[in-house]
Design an enzyme around this catalytic site. Structure first.
Site, short mmCIF file in Angstrom:
data_model
loop_
_atom_site.label_atom_id
_atom_site.label_comp_id
_atom_site.label_asym_id
_atom_site.label_seq_id
_atom_site.Cartn_x
_atom_site.Cartn_y
_atom_site.Cartn_z
CE1 TYR A 124 9.19 17.98 54.82
CE2 TYR A 124 7.85 16.85 56.46
CZ TYR A 124 8.89 16.83 55.55
OH TYR A 124 9.61 15.68 55.34
CG ASN A 170 20.10 25.04 48.45
OD1 ASN A 170 19.92 24.07 49.19
ND2 ASN A 170 19.25 26.06 48.42
#
Length: 365
Positions: free
Chosen positions: A145, A32
């Site tokens: 993360y 994306n």
């Protein structure tokens, strides 16, 4: 073999797509363009064995036709990116990984996860082997993360135990090379950008913290070896040669001939002090170990950056004086690099804003 690569337009993803095509596989690249660059895959669009599919894998992941393997690399991977997109990072590590696993399950396909050395957090043991469970702050700024990848590993292993999905896990240590973005905030790209533009090299902390730098071609060979196996791992993939950040700065200054000075700034929160992989498992089971010396790897990377002076200039302005790993990416603009037929959201963060498309997601430790 037909392989679906999530985050295939990013730094590592595009190199993996290219390597798969080079050996005769077909590739479906899904992205994306949230943190990478369509330039990375522009040269692959004319290959009939390459298919690009614009997709947010955190929302849905459908691929028509037979899939033999899924390589899940989608994720912001540099601190400025995942600190700027914390919820998106958690989403791609959780929902995105589950969607990729379901795709593999439907096709009875091999699944490999690009995990990270950040699994180990700020490690209390050194060097790091796969049996180490890590020292991670679950609510710190970097946790979006770290914990996303830890969950991704957990759900991948659960799919293997519960549904019999052929899962393999790679823990990627610091990787560098061509197609890194000059403004991505990683130490190699920042040092090269600063050296080539005459800006001061910014070192966080005292410069004695260490990293182990693996050239991208070596890392991709490791991912291919894992893809072609039926091993779960996890496998540390990285270069076991440990260097201080100050040593890296000196290498870059010497290689570029730059007169840039070095400036020291406070170490970011939860930034690991030492990082070096034990790669015995990868060497013994996958027959893999890195081959590139850092001098040759840096030479190739510097040449790639030097060939893009417009992007360097824009990126230098964006990372100038940024000491908290929150690079003002909106400041990074640059010329289009050719016709683009890849759709994506309009943003200047990619450095190709005039093309109307930004970059992609790629994992890396």
């Amino acid at each position: 073999m037909r392989v679906a690569v999530t985050g295939g337009g990013g730094f590592l993803g595009s190199h993996l797509c290219e390597a798969l095509l080079r050996r005769g596989d077909s590739v479906v690249c899904l992205d994306n363009f949230s943190t990478g660059d369509p330039e990375n895959i522009a040269h692959l669009l004319c290959d009939p064995a390459f298919e690009f599919q614009h997709a947010d894998v955190s929302v849905d992941m459908e691929v028509a036709g037979r899939i033999d393997a899924v390589a899940h690399l989608a994720s912001p991977a540099s601190p400025p990116d995942y600190l700027r997109q914390p919820l998106e990072t958690l989403a791609v590590g959780s929902r995105g990984t589950e969607n990729a696993l379901r795709l593999a399950l439907r096709h009875d396909a091999r699944f490999i996860l690009a995990s990270t050395s950040e699994i180990y957090g700020d490690p209390l043991i050194h060097p790091q082997e796969e049996a180490y469970w890590g020292n991670v702050n679950s609510i710190g700024p970097r946790s979006v993360y770290d914990e996303a990848k830890r969950y991704a590993e957990a759900v991948s292993a659960a799919y293997r135990r519960t549904h019999g999905v052929d899962v393999g896990i790679a823990r990627i240590f610091n990787t560098y090379g061509p197609r890194m973005r000059p403004h991505d905030g990683r130490v190699v790209s920042s040092f090269i950008t600063q050296a080539l533009t005459g800006e001061p090299l910014t070192i966080y902390g005292d410069g004695k913290q260490t990293r182990s730098f693996c050239y991208v071609d070596d890392l991709i060979r490791g991912l291919l070896a894992l893809l072609d196996s039926s091993e779960l791992g996890p496998f540390n993939l990285g270069n076991p040669v440990e260097r201080t950040v100050t040593e890296l700065a000196e290498l870059v200054l010497g290689m570029t001939g730059s007169a840039s000075e070095v400036k020291y700034h406070p170490l970011p929160v939860d930034d690991p002090v030492r990082r070096r992989p034990v790669i015995t498992r990868a060497r013994d089971v996958l027959g893999w170990e890195p081959e590139f010396d850092i001098t040759e790897g840096l030479r190739r990377t510097v040449a790639y950056f030097a060939d893009r002076p417009d992007r360097l200039r824009a990126s230098a302005a964006a990372i100038r004086g940024s000491q908290d790993e929150t690079v003002p990416l909106a400041a990074v603009t640059g010329p289009a690099t050719g016709d683009r037929t890849i759709p994506g959201p309009a943003t200047a963060a990619s450095g190709v804003a005039s093309a109307g498309v930004p970059g992609s997601s790629a994992a890396g430790g």
